[in-house]
Every structure is written in structure tokens, then in C-alpha cells.
Design a protein around this motif. Structure first.
Motif, PDB file in Angstrom:
ATOM      1  N   THR A 424     -58.939 -26.328   1.016  1.00 55.00           N
ATOM      2  CA  THR A 424     -59.653 -25.804  -0.131  1.00 55.00           C
ATOM      3  C   THR A 424     -61.091 -26.317  -0.106  1.00 55.00           C
ATOM      4  O   THR A 424     -61.456 -27.161   0.715  1.00 55.00           O
ATOM      5  N   ASP A 426     -62.349 -28.230  -2.327  1.00 55.39           N
ATOM      6  CA  ASP A 426     -62.247 -29.668  -2.649  1.00 55.39           C
ATOM      7  C   ASP A 426     -61.828 -30.476  -1.438  1.00 55.39           C
ATOM      8  O   ASP A 426     -62.301 -31.608  -1.240  1.00 55.39           O
ATOM      9  N   ASP A 427     -60.935 -29.926  -0.603  1.00 59.28           N
ATOM     10  CA  ASP A 427     -60.521 -30.633   0.617  1.00 59.28           C
ATOM     11  C   ASP A 427     -61.713 -30.860   1.538  1.00 59.28           C
ATOM     12  O   ASP A 427     -61.874 -31.948   2.119  1.00 59.28           O
ATOM     13  N   ARG A 429     -64.897 -30.930   0.671  1.00 63.10           N
ATOM     14  CA  ARG A 429     -65.764 -31.901   0.002  1.00 63.10           C
ATOM     15  C   ARG A 429     -65.263 -33.324   0.221  1.00 63.10           C
ATOM     16  O   ARG A 429     -66.031 -34.229   0.581  1.00 63.10           O
ATOM     17  N   ASP A 430     -63.967 -33.529   0.012  1.00 59.82           N
ATOM     18  CA  ASP A 430     -63.417 -34.874   0.140  1.00 59.82           C
ATOM     19  C   ASP A 430     -63.455 -35.370   1.577  1.00 59.82           C
ATOM     20  O   ASP A 430     -63.729 -36.552   1.845  1.00 59.82           O
TER      21      ASP A 430
END
Length: 457
Positions: A424, A426-427, A429-430
């Protein structure tokens, strides 16, 4: 209709075609009859509902009888009526209700066979369903088409269809596609004789169906007036196979194809008023790596851009869009200068010959920075933006200053905002350790989107 629980599975016989309702339009005939999301339609006027083509065919009128299964699993029938121009008010969950017809070929170039073994099941599905050709623009070989299917297509005039041709000589087709290849040609000719229009695709393999075989295939297709156009795309291969190590990525090989096809295009233009046969953008970018924009065909060449989804005309469309955004380019450049920041836009390596000269010749030079990401996930000659993986992008952006911005093209993600390697936003980004934002792939949209991001709207 009865009340009100969520249906998680189709009740009844799973082999029975059933169409699950996703949405019901308020105050529509279906709404007035009590249909709700989760209800299932099994038949229309007594005919099993196999797909959206059946729905469009049998529900064409002012009155229709629907057989259904409601949310409590109870079966029944109901008659709906509508006014002229009114919709029945039903949106179904998908286009095929009796199971997608899978491919029975053994194509030597099948991209699905070159995917990583850990790829999710939906990526590995090798569909070859003529209904998806009509409804969603997928290409089908017609090698699993029955005589009854062909008669139904002709009777209902389900047209146009998108068909994978590849080559015409029986021995070459057998080598490329497998033992059912000749059946596909027979079905093409039957549909053409029945008045069905076909859009053809050729996946070009060096030393297999190029050269003289390509010219023979194009000549065969040109003699069939029902073949509206032909698109030629180069072999794509990944590192997860051992059969291929080259396509048309070097200049000489790509230029040979461009020049051969140009001669055919000129003939078609003079006789039919259109180029008729179109090359995927990769052929031009590989043939003219140093001056692509000087050799790219104009927009008129592509007509209605009928094969845009196959990578034919995307670069021309992008270039024309960018060049029409002069004011937006200047305004964004001023904002970035005022804020003292840079924006990195992620692309696949295939965009290098296109975007670099555009941005370098604009006020955004040094401010909007293309970040070309090498596709390690698939490897091989896969370099288009739409096949970028989250893990490769995350790796590429780790070195970007936290003071700057990184934007990702929406084409990297499916409708659920998931990448091909199941990451995703967010994945990413992290994993990268910095913020990322998803923007459009069209300049008229991503330029203002980036401006809004930087200005904090």
C-alpha cells in the motif's frame, strides 16, 4: 423482497450462474421492487444470467421478469417496469457470473508464466474469455471459442472484439500459441464473415514472427475489411524465466520494425485514410533514444487512440498534454522556488527519453525531478511505470531529502490502491522512511495536484 442480512457467499448450487447485486439506485424500478445490495439475480425472462452481455440483451425493453435469491436465501420472481430512458437501477459485482473462461493455449511468450512464484492468484489468472474482450477490452485468442459462441456473437452483433493474432502461418502459429492455434483463425474468419469488427494485436518476438512473417500477417489482416486496426507490441519478459534474453530494446532491431511498418502505414493511409497498423511506444523510444520527440508520430496518426491501453499513443498523449500546460508549469515552478523545495516524480525507466527532455526544457528544470526506477522485482526488459513494484520504489526514494517531496503515479496501483507486490501507499512510506503522495499520470492533473501538495491545501 425479504430483510436484511449480508450475503457472504452465493447460496444454492455454485455451478448455477448468479449475478450478485453491488448497488441499487435509489427510487429505480429495482429499488421499488425491494432489491438490495447482496441480492442475487439468477435469470432474466427465464434465461440464466451468465454475464453482462446476457443482462444487456435480455433486459432490453420496458418490462422484465427477474428470478432472484434474496438476502435470506429465499428464491422468487418479480416483474419490473420502467419508463423510456430509465435505468433498471442495478449495478452488478463484476461482468461475468458463470466463471471466467481460462486460456488453454501454450503461448511461448505468456507473461503470466514469467511472474514470480509468490505472485497473488489474481495476477496468475490466464483468462481467454471473449466476453471480457467485448466488455473490458481484454484480448482473446478465440482458440476456445465454440461454434455456438460464434453464432451467438454474430446473432447479437457483439462487436468489436479484441483478438490476439500474433502471426498467420500455421507452423509459426503452432510454435507460438500451441495446438489450438488454427481453430483461432477459423473463428476469426467466421466472425468476420458474420460482420463482427475485430481489433487485432500482435506480440512481436525477434526471429519468430517479425520480418517476412510480420509482413505476411499484416497482408492477411489487411485483406479482411472487418479488421479495423492492428497493434504491434514487443515481447516483454522477466527474469523469472530462461527462454528469452532479448526483445526489440536495442536501436537497430527497433528501427528495423519501425521502418518496415511505416511502409505499410503509408499504403493504408493513402488507401483508407488511416495508418491502420500501429506500433507500441517502446518501438519509437528504443529506435530514437536520443531524439524521440522529433520522431514520435503526431496525434493524428493515432486516430481515436483505440489501442491506448496497449501502450500505443501514450507517449504522444503525454507530450501533447504537457506542452499544453505552459501556465501550470510556470506557476508550479514559482511555487517550488518560493518554498525552496524539489519534487521527485517516480517513473519507470521507459519514460526517460520522454520526460527528461520535456522537463529540462521547461521552468521546472531542477525543481521537478524525474526519478527513474529500475524494475528489479520483475527484471528482464520490464521498464514501464505501470509495472513498478512497491519494494523497488521504496528502495529508490530512500536517498531523497526529507525536505523535498516524492510523488507516485497512480498507475502503479490497482483500484484498491495496491501495487503488484501487494504494498500500500503506507507500506511504501514506512519502508522508505519518508512521506509519499499519489498523483495522476496526466500533466493537466498532476501539475495542480503537486502545487496543492506543496502549498498545503
Amino acid at each position: 423482497m425479504t430483510e436484511k442480512r449480508t450475503v457472504h457467499e452465493y447460496p444454492g448450487n455454485p455451478a448455477r450462474p448468479m449475478a450478485r447485486i453491488l448497488e441499487v439506485e435509489e427510487y429505480s424500478p429495482a429499488f421499488d421492487a425491494g432489491f438490495e445490495p447482496g441480492c442475487i439475480v439468477t435469470a432474466v425472462n427465464g434465461h440464466p444470467l451468465r454475464d453482462m452481455i446476457d443482462w444487456q440483451w435480455y433486459s432490453d425493453g420496458y418490462e422484465v421478469e427477474l428470478s432472484y435469491i434474496d438476502l435470506d436465501g429465499d428464491e422468487g420472481t418479480v416483474v419490473l417496469e420502467r419508463e423510456e430512458g430509465e435505468s433498471w437501477g442495478i449495478t452488478f459485482d463484476g461482468a461475468i457470473f458463470d466463471g471466467i473462461r481460462v486460456c488453454r493455449n501454450a503461448c511461448m511468450f505468456c507473461f503470466m508464466r514469467m511472474l514470480p512464484k509468490e505472485s497473488r492468484d489474481t495476477l496468475m489468472l490466464r483468462d481467454d474469455d471473449w466476453r471480457l474482450s467485448f466488455l473490458q477490452g481484454n484480448f482473446t485468442t478465440l482458440t476456445n471459442l465454440s461454434e455456438e459462441d460464434a453464432d451467438e456473437i454474430t446473432e447479437r452483433h457483439v462487436s468489436p472484439l479484441r483478438v490476439s493474432l500474433h502471426c498467420i502461418s500455421p507452423e509459426v502459429r503452432s510454435k507460438m500459441i500451441g495446438r489450438h492455434a488454427d481453430h483461432g483463425v477459423r473463428m476469426m474468419e467466421k466472425l468476420l464473415a458474420g460482420g463482427i469488427e475485430l481489433y487485432m494485436q500482435i506480440v512481436l518476438l525477434p526471429g519468430v514472427n517479425d520480418g517476412a512473417e510480420l509482413m505476411k500477417t499484416l497482408a492477411w489482416a489487411y485483406l479482411h475489411e472487418g479488421i479495423a486496426n492492428v497493434g504491434i507490441v514487443p515481447l516483454g519478459f522477466t527474469k523469472h524465466q530462461t527462454a528469452f534474453d532479448k526483445s526489440f530494446n536495442d536501436r537497430e532491431a527497433a528501427l528495423e520494425v519501425v521502418e518496415a511498418v511505416e511502409a505499410f502505414q503509408k499504403h493504408a493511409m493513402a488507401e483508407r485514410g488511416c495508418a491502420w497498423v500501429y506500433l507500441a511506444d517502446e518501438f519509437y523510444s528504443n529506435a530514437y533514444p536520443d531524439d524521440l520527440l522529433d520522431h514520435l508520430p503526431p496525434a493524428e496518426h493515432y486516430g481515436a487512440f483505440d489501442m491506448f491501453e496497449d501502450g500505443i499513443g501514450i507517449i504522444r498523449s503525454f507530450v501533447d498534454d504537457w506542452q499544453q500546460q505552459g501556465q501550470a508549469v510556470s506557476e508550479l515552478a514559482q511555487v517550488l522556488e518560493d518554498e525552496g523545495v524539489r519534487v521527485y516524480y517516480v517513473f519507470g525507466e521507459a519514460m526517460r527519453e520522454t520526460f527528461t527532455p520535456l522537463v529540462e526544457a521547461s521552468p521546472l528544470k531542477g525543481l521537478l525531478i524525474p526519478l527513474y526506477v529500475k524494475n528489479e522485482f520483475f527484471g528482464g526488459n520490464v521498464d514501464v511505470t505501470g509495472l513498478l513494484s512497491g519494494v523497488d520504489v521504496a528502495r529508490a526514494i530512500r536517498g531523497v531529502s526529507a525536505h523535498d517531496y516524492v510523488v507516485l503515479p497512480r498507475v502503479m496501483f490497482n483500484s484498491d490502491m495496491i501495487t503488484l507486490d501487494d504494498m500500500t501507499v503506507d507500506d511504501i512510506r514506512d519502508t522508505a522512511g519518508m512521506p509519499v503522495t499519489v498523483v495522476s499520470c496526466n500533466a493537466y492533473e498532476f501539475l495542480p495536484e503537486i502545487r496543492e501538495l506543496v502549498e498545503g491545501y
